[in-house]
Design an enzyme around this catalytic site. Structure first.
Site, PDB file in Angstrom:
ATOM      1  CG  LEU A   1       0.140   0.030  -9.272  1.00  0.00           C
ATOM      2  CD1 LEU A   1       0.359  -1.289  -9.999  1.00  0.00           C
ATOM      3  CD2 LEU A   1      -1.263   0.090  -8.712  1.00  0.00           C
ATOM      4  CG  HIS A   2       0.671   3.817  -2.814  1.00  0.00           C
ATOM      5  ND1 HIS A   2       1.747   4.676  -2.694  1.00  0.00           N
ATOM      6  CD2 HIS A   2      -0.371   4.582  -3.223  1.00  0.00           C
ATOM      7  CE1 HIS A   2       1.369   5.903  -3.012  1.00  0.00           C
ATOM      8  NE2 HIS A   2       0.096   5.875  -3.337  1.00  0.00           N
ATOM      9  CG  ASP A   3      -1.906  -0.902  -0.789  1.00  0.00           C
ATOM     10  OD1 ASP A   3      -3.143  -0.746  -0.804  1.00  0.00           O
ATOM     11  OD2 ASP A   3      -1.149  -0.222  -0.070  1.00  0.00           O
TER      12      ASP A   3
END
Ligand code: RIB
Ligand code: CA
Length: 305
Positions: free
Chosen positions: A233-235
């Site tokens: 879950l990058h952002d």
């Protein structure tokens, strides 16, 4: 006092978590959300952002931004985000954007804010760079720039480059040269935020409202990662840094981005061991308490309608 931020995004499945996390967190005062193309075309990233803010019951203005980088064209990633950018999960229409364009809104906010504003970039950073290139003096009212961008090792768009950095390396180089600190949540950091089935189930079990269930539905459409045991879950990692920095460890360093035309284009040279002796212009987030991150994510998103 809440931290005033402008959030620039390209929803995008992981952007959806980040936008809702920012709107759900009283530590942040989201002054505006600006939108670029990237994961999918700007027509979809804009519609997705509007739909997400309306789903959250937010009145935060959404501004249309760049549909291309400073040079060339964005390349999209529908394999991860779906053709529509949210994995095919339909949201109620979110209405129309604010009439002011993204770079103009960013400049107005920086020009008028009584306190320094944090710029948060979780997309190709074209909008942020256009604002600061047009009026460089406004950097004086930028508290910091927090990005999901880059990698100190391998990329995810090419062997050398991370997707956001590669999509507009010239824009990233503008931010690195603007004189304000740039905080990087790189791929190595976001690899510590894996959306495993267990964590997704735990998010769903929190109940909450339609927002939480919708982003879980969206995340469930993301295909298996070839690089990692589960999709990162990058952002929302960039948002979590502002909300609960104790979840992270960080190191100041120098950073540059490769603007060449070759295989190295968009590579971020993050000098964690000060081998270059270059002036420190960046902070790189190195470790994340992954369980603490998902606890924060679930607790906040469950607050939303
Ligand atoms: O490399 C990951 C980044 O690229 C994230 O911001 C994701 O949304 C994509 O834009
Ligand atoms: Ca993004």
């Amino acid at each position: 006092m809440p931290i005033p931020i402008v959030l620039d995004c390209d929803p995008g499945t992981d952007d959806a978590f980040a936008v809702l996390l920012a709107l759900a967190s009283p530590e942040l005062d989201v002054l505006a959300i600006t939108v670029a193309g990237g994961n999918v075309g700007l027509d979809r990233t804009l519609a997705n952002t509007l739909a997400l803010t309306r789903l959250a019951g937010s009145q935060v203005p959404v501004h249309k931004g760049a549909d291309r980088p400073i040079l060339g064209a964005f390349f999209n990633e529908p394999r991860v985000h779906g053709i529509d950018g949210l994995g095919g999960i339909a949201l109620p229409d979110g209405g129309a954007p604010h009439p002011e364009l993204a770079a103009d809104a960013i400049r107005r906010i920086l020009r008028t804010s009584p306190e320094p504003v944090t710029l948060v970039g979780i997309a190709p950073v074209t909008n942020l760079a256009l604002a600061l290139t047009t009026e460089p003096a406004l950097a004086a009212n930028v508290a910091s720039i927090v990005l999901m961008s880059g990698a100190w090792a391998e990329g995810n768009a090419t062997p050398a480059a991370e997707f956001n950095a590669l999509n507009d390396p010239e824009a990233l180089s503008v931010l690195l040269a603007c004189g304000r600190p740039v905080v990087f949540a790189t791929l190595e950091l976001t690899a510590q935020a894996l959306a495993t089935p267990e964590r997704l189930a735990a998010l769903r079990a929190r109940g909450g409202g339609r927002c939480l269930q919708t982003v879980c539905d969206i995340q469930a459409t993301v295909p298996r990662s070839r690089r990692l045991p589960a999709p990162p879950l990058h952002d929302p990692c960039a948002i979590a840094w502002l909300i609960q920095p104790s979840l992270f460890t960080a190191r100041t360093c120098s950073a540059r981005v490769d603007l060449g035309p070759g295989i190295g284009r968009g590579r971020t040279a993050i000098d964690r061991w000060n081998r270059t002796g270059d002036p420190f212009n960046a902070t790189v987030l190195e470790t994340l308490d992954g369980d603490g991150f998902f606890d924060l994510l679930g607790e906040r998103l469950a607050r939303l309608p």
